[in-house]
Every structure is written in structure tokens, then in C-alpha cells.
Design an enzyme around this catalytic site. Sequence first.
Site, PDB file in Angstrom:
ATOM      1  N   ASP A   7      69.350  -6.497  40.756  1.00  0.00           N
ATOM      2  CA  ASP A   7      68.893  -5.488  41.681  1.00  0.00           C
ATOM      3  C   ASP A   7      70.022  -4.773  42.154  1.00  0.00           C
ATOM      4  OD1 ASP A   7      66.410  -4.277  43.323  1.00  0.00           O
ATOM      5  OD2 ASP A   7      67.952  -4.736  44.532  1.00  0.00           O
ATOM      6  N   TYR A  12      75.196  -0.230  47.340  1.00  0.00           N
ATOM      7  CA  TYR A  12      75.786  -1.586  47.603  1.00  0.00           C
ATOM      8  C   TYR A  12      77.147  -1.491  47.217  1.00  0.00           C
ATOM      9  CZ  TYR A  12      70.762  -3.163  47.409  1.00  0.00           C
ATOM     10  OH  TYR A  12      69.310  -3.018  47.870  1.00  0.00           O
ATOM     11  N   LYS A  37      69.238   2.473  42.775  1.00  0.00           N
ATOM     12  CA  LYS A  37      68.367   3.123  43.755  1.00  0.00           C
ATOM     13  C   LYS A  37      69.309   4.323  43.992  1.00  0.00           C
ATOM     14  CE  LYS A  37      66.723  -1.563  45.731  1.00  0.00           C
ATOM     15  NZ  LYS A  37      68.001  -2.059  44.971  1.00  0.00           N
ATOM     16  N   HIS A  70      65.667   4.638  47.715  1.00  0.00           N
ATOM     17  CA  HIS A  70      66.056   3.599  48.556  1.00  0.00           C
ATOM     18  C   HIS A  70      65.350   3.719  49.780  1.00  0.00           C
ATOM     19  CE1 HIS A  70      69.728   0.628  48.923  1.00  0.00           C
ATOM     20  NE2 HIS A  70      68.470   0.097  49.235  1.00  0.00           N
TER      21      HIS A  70
END
Length: 236
Positions: A7, A12, A37, A70
Amino acid sequence: MGYCHIDTASAYHNELEIGQAIKTSGVKREELFITSKVWKDSMGYEQTMKSFHNTLKNLELEYVDLFLIHWPKNKDPKLNIETWKALEELYKEGKARNIGVSNFLKHHLEIILEHCEIQPMVNQIEFHPGLMRKETIDFCKKKEIVLEAWAPLGKGKMLQNETLLTIAKKYNKSVAQLCLKWCLQNEVIPLPKSEKEDRMRQNLDLFDFEITEEDKNIIDNMEFFAGSDMDPDNFN
């Protein structure tokens, strides 16, 4: 150890590294389930398309298994709809094998469902003891939207709770294992993360016990005591 679901998200800032890890792992692509996302500053049809193709480039993949919005946009809800239209297009093209949302509460989902051609397949939300979001959970189950839990251990804050420690001891399990099993028994897929190999192994060891209905009800009804400060209605 058998983990196959990775994930990630553009926010990120690790898609490049994950792409390299996939490439060098020797694991067949079809044996992996890759989620990414689109972040809040890339929402809208055109921006989402651009963000998605940048994600594919970073991951060095031809498709992702799941692509999510997201966070919902609260100040401009139209962007949620425009972004969803882009996800529907990516799904039709086979670039995103599944599409969904993250951090959407019931009222956010209702707006998408009013305007969608393809309904969200997944909703990934913060979910752990003390934060059950029953209204959203019940709504998703009714609409057959798969639920995923981020921070199922409350970013580690669950682990010292006396109530959870007491219940976990009855099953000869850790609090982490108890929390993950509790997610599963609520039909929510937990997404734990750890850098420690022994904890990764421990997080897989969930299938030799069942939480009793009595203990599950205690956990279900715990008051909020720890977690993130990111409220889907106010996180702008």
C-alpha cells in the site's frame, strides 16, 4: 513471509523505491497487489490522470491493482466527482484493476454514489478500537464496498491499553494480534505496518483463535482514546 499487498501513495514519496523493490524482488507481478492513491493537491479529472501516470512511471508498472482518492475535498466537493470520473476511466482502460476511496465518510460516499457510473469498490479508513465509525462501516457493508483499516493499531497507541492487554492475555496473544483479529471479525481488512521481522510474522499469526462475542462487544464499544488527529471533515 507471504505478504503480497503493498500500500503506497504519491503523498508517501516512496513509489520510486517500491518500484525498484518490485523489480528486484523476483516475485511475479501477478502475485502482487499494489495500491496507490491520488493526493488532495492533484484532484480534478486532468490532474488525477497526470498524477496516476506519474505513479505508474515511478512504480515501473503497467497497471495498479487498486487506485484510491486519498482524502475527500470538503471545500470543493465537485472535485471529488471530477476525480472519480478519472478513476472510472482508468478502470475501463484496465490501468487500475480496482478503484476506490480513502477516508470517505458516509456523506462523502453518498455524493459519489449519486454521480458515479461505477461505484467505489473499496473505502480505506482509520479504524481501530475506540474509533469504529459505525455509520460509515454499516453503510459500506450495505453497499458492498470493501473496507480497509489504516492504523489498525492506532499508530502503536493501542498496545499499552489496559483493557486490550487484559483481553489479549486471555487468548495468549499480543494486543497487536487482538486488534488485527478484531478488524477481521468486523469484516475490515487491516493494513498493519512494521519494520521488525518478528512483528511482521506475528501479524500473520491470527487464524488459530476467535474473539468471543462478549470480548468483541467490549472492544466494539470502547471510547476513543488514541489515534490520529486527521478528521475527514476538517482535514484540508
